[in-house]
Design a protein around this motif. Structure first.
Motif, mmCIF file in Angstrom:
data_model
loop_
_atom_site.group_PDB
_atom_site.id
_atom_site.type_symbol
_atom_site.label_atom_id
_atom_site.label_comp_id
_atom_site.label_asym_id
_atom_site.label_seq_id
_atom_site.Cartn_x
_atom_site.Cartn_y
_atom_site.Cartn_z
ATOM 1 N N GLU A 1 62.347 -27.019 2.880
ATOM 2 C CA GLU A 1 62.243 -25.664 2.347
ATOM 3 C C GLU A 1 63.609 -25.067 2.021
ATOM 4 O O GLU A 1 63.914 -23.927 2.364
ATOM 5 C CB GLU A 1 61.469 -24.770 3.310
ATOM 6 N N GLY A 2 64.465 -25.874 1.397
ATOM 7 C CA GLY A 2 65.755 -25.407 0.943
ATOM 8 C C GLY A 2 66.855 -25.415 2.010
ATOM 9 O O GLY A 2 67.994 -25.065 1.733
ATOM 10 N N GLU A 3 66.525 -25.823 3.232
ATOM 11 C CA GLU A 3 67.514 -25.866 4.302
ATOM 12 C C GLU A 3 67.842 -27.326 4.626
ATOM 13 O O GLU A 3 66.938 -28.152 4.757
ATOM 14 C CB GLU A 3 67.004 -25.154 5.560
ATOM 15 N N LEU A 4 69.126 -27.626 4.748
ATOM 16 C CA LEU A 4 69.571 -28.993 4.998
ATOM 17 C C LEU A 4 69.608 -29.275 6.488
ATOM 18 O O LEU A 4 70.201 -28.529 7.268
ATOM 19 C CB LEU A 4 70.967 -29.195 4.394
ATOM 20 N N PHE A 5 68.956 -30.374 6.879
ATOM 21 C CA PHE A 5 68.962 -30.844 8.256
ATOM 22 C C PHE A 5 69.694 -32.171 8.313
ATOM 23 O O PHE A 5 69.653 -32.965 7.384
ATOM 24 C CB PHE A 5 67.541 -31.032 8.785
#
Length: 66
Positions: A58-62
């Motif tokens: 959802e647009g967040e980098l992990f």
């Protein structure tokens, strides 16, 4: 500068080793690395060594250790 990147890479590695998959935002908070460029240099160092996996949710980098 190389020494700082290596030190920060160690902080990132330790954080991911303790927490598992973590957002880059939370890695920054946990390691207390202030400058984005320093954080991304450390992540790049570990990625180049083949130690990290990446996932965008959802647009967040992990990031996680392999």
């Amino acid at each position: 500068m190389i020494e700082l990147i290596g030190t920060n890479a160690g902080l990132v590695w330790n954080t991911l080793n303790e927490r598992g998959k973590t957002s880059v935002k939370d890695v920054k908070k946990a390691t207390k690395i202030k400058a984005d460029k320093d954080l991304y240099a450390a992540i790049g160092w570990l990625a180049k060594e083949g130690k990290l996996s990446f996932e965008e949710v959802e647009g967040e980098l992990f990031v996680a250790l392999i």
